[in-house]
Design a protein around this motif. Sequence first.
Motif, short mmCIF file in Angstrom:
data_model
loop_
_atom_site.label_atom_id
_atom_site.label_comp_id
_atom_site.label_asym_id
_atom_site.label_seq_id
_atom_site.Cartn_x
_atom_site.Cartn_y
_atom_site.Cartn_z
N SER A 9 -28.82 52.50 -27.96
CA SER A 9 -28.07 51.25 -27.79
C SER A 9 -27.43 50.82 -29.12
CB SER A 9 -28.97 50.15 -27.26
OG SER A 9 -30.02 49.90 -28.17
N GLY A 10 -28.09 51.14 -30.24
CA GLY A 10 -27.49 50.81 -31.52
C GLY A 10 -26.18 51.54 -31.72
N LEU A 11 -26.13 52.82 -31.31
CA LEU A 11 -24.90 53.58 -31.41
C LEU A 11 -23.83 53.00 -30.49
CD1 LEU A 11 -23.56 56.01 -32.72
CD2 LEU A 11 -24.50 57.45 -30.89
N LEU A 12 -24.25 52.61 -29.29
CA LEU A 12 -23.31 51.99 -28.36
C LEU A 12 -22.74 50.71 -28.95
CD1 LEU A 12 -21.98 51.50 -25.61
CD2 LEU A 12 -24.15 50.54 -24.82
N GLU A 13 -23.59 49.92 -29.58
CA GLU A 13 -23.14 48.68 -30.19
C GLU A 13 -22.10 48.96 -31.27
OE1 GLU A 13 -25.15 45.22 -32.98
OE2 GLU A 13 -26.33 46.13 -31.36
N ASN A 14 -22.35 49.98 -32.09
CA ASN A 14 -21.40 50.32 -33.14
C ASN A 14 -20.06 50.76 -32.57
OD1 ASN A 14 -23.24 49.77 -35.17
ND2 ASN A 14 -24.04 51.87 -35.22
N VAL A 15 -20.10 51.48 -31.45
CA VAL A 15 -18.85 51.92 -30.82
C VAL A 15 -18.04 50.72 -30.34
CG1 VAL A 15 -17.88 53.11 -28.83
CG2 VAL A 15 -19.67 54.21 -30.18
N VAL A 16 -18.73 49.75 -29.73
CA VAL A 16 -18.02 48.56 -29.27
C VAL A 16 -17.43 47.80 -30.45
CG1 VAL A 16 -18.27 46.35 -28.07
CG2 VAL A 16 -19.45 48.38 -27.21
N GLU A 17 -18.18 47.73 -31.54
CA GLU A 17 -17.66 47.07 -32.74
C GLU A 17 -16.38 47.76 -33.24
OE1 GLU A 17 -20.72 47.10 -35.63
OE2 GLU A 17 -22.03 45.73 -34.52
N GLN A 18 -16.42 49.09 -33.29
CA GLN A 18 -15.26 49.83 -33.77
C GLN A 18 -14.07 49.66 -32.82
OE1 GLN A 18 -14.90 51.32 -36.73
NE2 GLN A 18 -16.95 50.50 -37.17
N LEU A 19 -14.37 49.59 -31.53
CA LEU A 19 -13.31 49.38 -30.55
C LEU A 19 -12.60 48.05 -30.77
CD1 LEU A 19 -11.80 50.05 -27.92
CD2 LEU A 19 -13.74 49.13 -26.65
N VAL A 20 -13.40 46.99 -30.98
CA VAL A 20 -12.82 45.67 -31.20
C VAL A 20 -12.06 45.64 -32.53
CG1 VAL A 20 -13.37 43.23 -31.54
CG2 VAL A 20 -14.56 44.55 -29.78
N HIS A 21 -12.62 46.30 -33.53
CA HIS A 21 -11.93 46.36 -34.83
C HIS A 21 -10.60 47.09 -34.70
CE1 HIS A 21 -11.47 46.73 -39.19
NE2 HIS A 21 -11.18 48.01 -38.99
#
Length: 621
Positions: A483-495
């Motif tokens: 889930s931590g990796l998933l969270e990072n992906v969402v962060e990068q997507l928004v960025h």
Amino acid sequence: MRSCAPVCGFAKLAWKGNVRAPWTPKHSGVLLRSHASCPGSSPRGWARPTGHDTGIKTYNSLTKQKESLVLRQEGVATWYSCGPTVYDHAHLGHACSYVRFDILQRILSKVFGINVIHVMVITDIDDKIIRRSLEERISATVLSQMYEEHFRQDMLALKVIPPAAYIRVTDNIPQIVAFIECIITNGHAYTTDRGDVYFDVQSIGTHYGKLVNVGDTTGESGETGKRDKRDFALWKASKPQEPSWESPWGRGRPGWHIECSTIASSVFGSQLDIHSGGIDLAFPHHENEIAQCVAYHQCEQWGNYFLHSGHLHLKGSTEKMSKSLKNYITIQEFLQSYTANEFRMFCLLTKYRSAIDYSDASMNEACSKLATISAFTHNVQAYMQNRMQCQPVQEGLLWDSLASTQASVRTALADDFDTPRAMDAIMNLIHHGNTQLQPITKSIGSPRSPAVFGAILSYIRDIMEVLGVDLVDQKKSHMMPNSGLLENVVEQLVHFRREVRNFALTPAPADTSAGGQAGRTRLHRDRQPLLNACDALRRDLATLGVHIKVGSSSMVLVPCTAGGRRPSSSLMMSPVGGVWLSWRSSSCHSQTLPTATASLPLWATRLTSLTLGHRFRRRCD
């Protein structure tokens, strides 16, 4: 002549439950002897104990009003509570009472520095246990031990601090027999030809009825040989297929009420600071406990404070949650849909002695409060880590708000443990903090004030931990593998979306040709599809529970309801970092993220597909 009743009063922590006072013969109708060390002068009245005033006011069921909490020994509270009858799984009504009193004990120990010595009885021999063991064809001992273990695990799952000791009734049969013998010797109990022993209610006169106006209240049903219908069993003669123990009156087993009087007295002696339980236990159980202890100790006042928690009702029902009514939800069933933090917040939003309605709406309110607190803590962390740019902060106002909140919370908790008022003060502090955390797209070099937000964050975490809500652990409890990796992906997507949008919004060169409007900002026409794609992504992410605020760098998680509707309020999340996601709710739609993101633009789908090969559940409030 054999001594019987223990001396009323004991020094420090050297409990003198086994010390006996000179015995005086008692007869029916004779008032009890008043010991010099016993509080009180009126048989029916309540007397303020001698000792240390804690500065706390608590509602005392003995007086039906708030009283100053005075402890015999400074910094120490002796606390006895009625535990479960272990013949089945504990349900949410039980959980509500235990969690509420856990909150009170945490407040006493962690806010006011009082060492709470808590003992809880486990009723492991009872009519219900015997019936269930016969139905299931297993021994009463095996049955009770199995459900006792389930109860202990349930309490741990609800983050209830264990008492200093769980004490089983069956481990104290000799002490119970001796306690009954003393009551008989003092003239307050009698035996029958069958080998039963009954407490003689008339023998203590107006000492009976301290908690409730008993009047012509009927006694326990199915019993014969009693002198008065209000008399109750101290010892029950054995019956076929029932567990039994030897006694001076023949084989048998203890009555229900005698167990608590015996165990509380064996641990704490002839005076108890606090006795707690559900309001349904006030009569007859607690009333009979008082009668037994008054007769045994020959004291005017045994328990100084009786605290009772309100019933838990299912929404729309006036009846309490009960196994006998078959309208209950087990703790294990509840924890499949909600967390211990969410249930504790549900309990914090009402006064401990008030009735409380359990419904989807009430749980939604608790979840929403908890989510708002979590969102604020994420935003504060982002601001302190320089990942959120904000307008200048009015630091002085925030320091004043923090000091005011700390004082208000302490005042509320000292006033009969008023957790709803304390939570209002905490939520008001968060509101003031959120009004200062106004995100801006670009830094304008304004001064920052991370220290005051750090102080607010530290206080909120600390006070919520005092109340049993672990904000740090909450994020971990909702995590799943990767889930931590998933969270990072969402962060990068928004960025990535923000960078694309900023590029698309870059003004085109000024139009200096004839007919051009001087001073008007124009956008590149060929970049309009990028803006459209950014808007489409924002809408699509919102359906997945991540809302991007237009005009800022922050993300917002909007919780869904069981019907897919969004609530009126949004929950601010940290900008491009710390997205708060969870994957638990039986009423939400479970889906595979690549499928859920199929409608996103190709570039967004490629980015999210890097790690979204596992299933997740959108959180439902």
